[in-house]
Motif scaffolding. Structure first.
Motif, short mmCIF file in Angstrom:
data_model
loop_
_atom_site.label_atom_id
_atom_site.label_comp_id
_atom_site.label_asym_id
_atom_site.label_seq_id
_atom_site.Cartn_x
_atom_site.Cartn_y
_atom_site.Cartn_z
N UNK B 216 0.83 -1.20 0.00
CA UNK B 216 0.00 0.00 0.00
C UNK B 216 0.86 1.25 0.00
N UNK B 217 0.37 2.34 0.60
CA UNK B 217 1.15 3.58 0.62
C UNK B 217 2.46 3.42 1.39
N UNK B 218 3.47 4.15 0.93
CA UNK B 218 4.81 4.02 1.49
C UNK B 218 4.86 4.51 2.93
N UNK B 219 5.70 3.85 3.73
CA UNK B 219 5.87 4.29 5.11
C UNK B 219 7.35 4.30 5.45
N UNK B 220 7.70 5.19 6.35
CA UNK B 220 9.08 5.30 6.78
C UNK B 220 9.13 5.29 8.30
N UNK B 221 10.20 4.72 8.84
CA UNK B 221 10.48 4.87 10.25
C UNK B 221 11.65 5.83 10.40
N UNK B 222 11.44 6.92 11.14
CA UNK B 222 12.46 7.96 11.20
C UNK B 222 12.87 8.23 12.63
N UNK B 223 14.16 8.43 12.81
CA UNK B 223 14.68 8.85 14.11
C UNK B 223 15.50 10.10 13.88
N UNK B 224 15.24 11.12 14.65
CA UNK B 224 16.03 12.34 14.55
C UNK B 224 17.24 12.18 15.45
N UNK B 225 18.42 12.04 14.85
CA UNK B 225 19.62 11.77 15.66
C UNK B 225 20.33 13.04 16.08
N UNK B 226 20.14 14.09 15.34
CA UNK B 226 20.89 15.30 15.64
C UNK B 226 20.02 16.49 15.26
N UNK B 227 20.11 17.55 16.07
CA UNK B 227 19.32 18.73 15.78
C UNK B 227 18.01 18.68 16.54
N UNK B 228 17.29 19.74 16.48
CA UNK B 228 16.07 19.86 17.24
C UNK B 228 15.03 20.55 16.39
N UNK B 229 13.89 19.93 16.26
CA UNK B 229 12.83 20.56 15.49
C UNK B 229 11.85 21.26 16.40
N UNK B 230 12.08 21.21 17.71
CA UNK B 230 11.16 21.85 18.63
C UNK B 230 10.07 20.91 19.09
N UNK B 231 9.90 19.79 18.40
CA UNK B 231 8.91 18.81 18.82
C UNK B 231 9.45 18.02 20.02
N UNK B 232 8.57 17.40 20.72
CA UNK B 232 9.02 16.60 21.84
C UNK B 232 9.40 15.19 21.40
N UNK B 233 8.86 14.78 20.28
CA UNK B 233 9.18 13.45 19.79
C UNK B 233 10.47 13.50 19.00
N UNK B 234 11.17 12.40 19.00
CA UNK B 234 12.33 12.28 18.13
C UNK B 234 12.20 11.06 17.23
N UNK B 235 11.08 10.37 17.32
CA UNK B 235 10.87 9.22 16.44
C UNK B 235 9.50 9.33 15.82
N UNK B 236 9.43 9.03 14.54
CA UNK B 236 8.15 9.10 13.85
C UNK B 236 8.00 7.88 12.97
N UNK B 237 6.77 7.53 12.73
CA UNK B 237 6.47 6.62 11.63
C UNK B 237 5.56 7.41 10.68
#
Lengths: 504, 280
Positions: B216-237
């Motif tokens: 089906x639609x593409x999915x990614x598993x992402x981890x932010x290893x460096x830097x800060x986006x201001x969000x509290x999460x650092x892992x997303x699917x």
């Protein structure tokens, strides 16, 4: 082996051109002979010819008779810059004699006459009135004929060109071939003879001469920037823009370096032209930049000119950045080469690798996307060549269950397909099997027989060859691939699996 | 650049000290030159949702993934972000690759781009002959104001792209407002001055309507290893909806919820450059 060139001493000893080497050795036992290096001579002579473009923009090399060519300059409208034809001839010949060459040259209204006069007469000028008188006196060999023609003519007693001109043409054509007639007409100016200039001709150019030769690339580029300004003004005054730009660097040791480049669209923007040359020059520096003893003339020329109206900023003009992108691709292509900066062009085809092709971004025109292909699932990356993979399925025609690609094993959990893509018979030079024509009935008496339908003489198209079944497969970790099977199970050839692309 | 600090214990006032600290923070923020991220954080603290942020242009992002076979996924992630950066004046994407790598990584495919939701005419593909040319192209393209994003297939950790080179690129990206994505493959993390570094892994695709066995639609598993986006999460699917990323709850079945304003307990050197105090 024969002699192709002699010095004055050898001529004095009684040797002549075209003599067999053995005969020459017999005449002069202590003869010094060097083998002719044709490639080197031709390239050195060609560079020499290029350097003469400081006298006239149109310089060519006639390759047909002399061992490495004859230099031809089209001096139409140029001679007055040198103080008349006589002064110009004196200047060009004198310059070469000063360099230690023995030179013969002539100025004539036609290429043939100038060649004849310089090879078989004395150096000088033939005006258009004396053309036929001067040519009539010269031997037939002066018409640039081959040896067989010359010896035949001599046997017939026709030794002067004037004798040929008055003879009936048809017998001569039959006997000596069309080339003789052509050469006569060209020499007398009945038919125009064209020369191929070695350097691209430039109508609009600006140049700068130096009293002291310059040599560093930085100096050349600075000069080029100044010239680009001048050229831009020159083009603007005439409402023109150019697409090709050439920078000629004339070295003091009689060689010319040429830098040529093309812009994506007509331009006369001095800054843009200068930046293109700067990028090209960076590449030149990495490869070879050899100013020799210095450069004494730099010329910047514009080619492929067309009308370019001065732009006017409109009130409702939308700036979508297309111009910036074009200039960027220009700059990139001028350093990396036009084949390195590409755009995708969509082609109406079902074959995946034919459906999109990469074309140089410079040449790409506005395109209309083929309709109806948008909603298919296609991979984001396509391998230029499909790679063979090992695939196993539970049943031969079932969905793929396991795959080995690049020595890595994948357990496939999801699959979609097949999407069957057949070969394009109209491109393969084969014919389709059509519905068989009805059996021809014998014509009734008095009626003309019906012609049979035309069948081209081509091999029959076999829909089974080149047919691919595409599957989208996904493994347990989420890698998605586009694989296809070439051929069918149970066919004559065992099917082979390939991986063609990668999905996000 | 040098910072001179002098202390005199006797006359130092607390308020004075606070002012000086604030001034120093401003200076460092200027040195760091991450206007884009600062803006991000400001927006996040205004109470934005906890989903995947819509990252602004002008960021140098390292997209690291473990193997070349994830190349499709990392290209999709980069292009998905570039798609949000298009403006009427910035409509072009550049894709850079070494000419020798085409068979190994694969080339962006026109019809695939259209099915991903990108017009193939917007993509310019540059095939450089060596890494020096590739970096030159990246810098040259950053200077062009009509480019929305640049995606470069870097491969592993080439010698030419060291910390100095990536620092240079990160300053250029911050200046220009064009985002640059460096796609890296392999387990090692070379020194880099990227504003953000992602670790990307492909994820099992979503459900295709009416066909459970099809991807089906593409999915990614992402981890932010460096830097800060201001969000509290650092892992997303993330899932690709055809137009944008959609953030999904992770495997445990719940989104990572943090109260807004909660301090992030991670070593964040970039926080120094944030003029807004994290500790309150």
């Amino acid at each position: 082996m024969r002699l192709v060139a002699l010095d004055q001493q050898a001529q004095a000893a009684g040797l002549r051109l075209g003599q067999a080497l053995a005969d020459a050795r017999a005449l002069v036992p202590g003869l010094t002979v060097l083998e002719q290096d044709t490639g080197f001579l031709a390239s050195a002579f060609a560079e020499f010819a290029d350097w003469h473009s400081n006298a006239s923009p149109l310089v060519g090399v006639l390759q047909d008779k002399a061992p490495f060519g004859d230099l031809v300059l089209d001096i139409t409208g140029v001679a007055h810059l040198f103080g008349g034809e006589a002064a110009m001839l004196r200047m060009v010949l004198g310059r070469l004699r000063a360099l230690g060459y023995s030179v013969a040259g002539a100025i004539a209204p036609t290429i043939g006459a100038a060649w004849a006069q310089s090879h078989f007469g004395s150096s000088g000028i033939i005006g258009s009135e004396q053309l036929s008188d001067a040519l009539d006196k010269l031997p037939v060999a002066a018409l640039r004929l081959d040896e067989r023609q010359v010896s035949l003519l001599t046997q017939m007693g026709l030794t002067r060109i004037g004798a040929l001109r008055t003879r009936p043409r048809k017998p001569m054509l039959a006997r000596f071939g069309a080339s003789l007639i052509l050469r006569i007409d060209q020499a007398y100016g009945q038919i125009e003879e064209r020369m191929t200039p070695r350097l691209p001709p430039a109508d609009h150019f600006v140049e700068r001469k130096f009293f002291e030769p310059i040599s560093t690339l930085e100096d050349v580029l600075l000069t080029m920037e100044g010239l680009a300004q001048d050229l831009s003004q020159l083009l603007e005054a005439e409402g023109l823009g150019g697409q090709g730009f050439h920078l000629f660097l004339y070295r003091v040791d009689h060689k010319v370096m040429t830098l040529s480049l093309n812009a994506a669209r007509l331009t006369r923007d001095a800054g843009h032209i200068a930046s293109l040359f700067r990028h090209r020059a960076q590449r030149l520096e990495q490869e070879h930049y050899d100013p020799g003893f210095g450069i004494d003339l730099v010329r910047l020329a514009a080619a492929s000119l067309d009308r370019l109206e001065p732009g006017q900023a409109g009130v409702f003009e939308t700036d979508n950045g297309a111009k910036d992108i074009e200039q960027l691709t220009d700059r990139l292509a001028s350093r990396l080469g036009p084949l390195s900066v590409l755009k995708t062009e969509l082609v109406a085809s079902h074959i995946p690798e034919r459906a999109a092709r990469l074309v140089p971004a410079l040449t790409q025109q506005a395109q209309i996307a083929p309709a109806g292909e948008g909603d298919r699932d296609r991979p984001l990356r396509l391998l230029p060549q499909p790679e063979p993979v090992a695939i196993s399925a539970e049943v031969p025609d079932g969905l793929p269950a396991a795959m080995i690609w690049r020595r890595q094993r994948y357990r496939l959990v999801k699959a979609a397909g097949p999407e069957r893509i057949s070969a394009e018979w109209w491109r393969s030079g084969e014919r389709l099997k059509l519905v068989p024509a009805e059996r021809p009935t014998p014509p009734a008496p008095g009626e003309a027989p019906k012609p049979l339908p035309y069948t081209p003489d081509l091999p029959l198209f076999d829909p089974m060859t080149g047919m691919r079944d595409y599957y989208i497969v996904e493994d347990g970790e989420g890698h998605r691939f586009w694989v296809f099977r070439l051929g069918l199970y149970g066919g004559a050839v065992h099917p082979v699996w390939y991986l063609h692309g990668v999905f996000p | 650049m040098f910072l001179f600090c002098s202390y005199s214990h006797s006359t130092m006032q607390t308020q004075n000290r606070q002012q000086r600290l604030a001034a120093l923070r401003d200076t460092i923020a200027n040195i760091e030159r991450k206007p884009a991220l600062a803006e991000m954080r400001a927006r996040a603290f205004d109470g934005a949702a906890d989903g995947f942020p819509r990252l602004p242009g002008g960021l140098l992002q390292d997209v690291c993934t473990d193997a070349v076979r994830n190349g499709g996924a990392s290209l999709g992630f980069a292009l998905g972000q570039v798609r949000t950066l298009f403006t009427p004046k910035r409509l072009a994407v550049l894709y850079l690759q070494l000419a020798a790598d085409a068979q190994f990584f694969g080339l962006p495919y026109g019809p695939g781009l259209s099915s991903f939701g990108l017009d193939p005419a917007q993509l310019v593909i540059v095939r450089a002959s060596d890494m020096q040319d590739l970096l030159w192209v990246a810098e040259e393209a950053l200077a062009c104001r009509a480019v929305a994003g640049i995606v470069a297939d870097i491969g592993g950790a080439p010698e030419m792209l060291d910390f100095t080179a990536s620092r240079r690129l990160s300053l250029r990206t911050a200046e220009s407002g064009t985002s640059l994505f460096l796609l890296r493959y392999g387990a090692d993390r070379p020194a880099s001055a990227a504003h953000l570094r992602w670790h990307l892994a492909p994820h099992r695709s979503g459900r295709k309507p009416f066909d459970d066995r099809a991807p089906g639609p593409a999915r990614w598993g992402l981890t932010l290893e460096r830097g800060n986006t201001g969000q509290n999460t650092r892992e997303w699917i993330l899932e690709w909806t055809g137009n944008a990323f959609k953030s999904l709850p992770d495997r445990a079945g719940k989104t990572r919820q943090h109260l807004p304003g909660t301090p992030v307990s991670l070593p964040l050197p970039a926080l120094l450059g944030n003029p807004i105090s994290q500790t309150g």
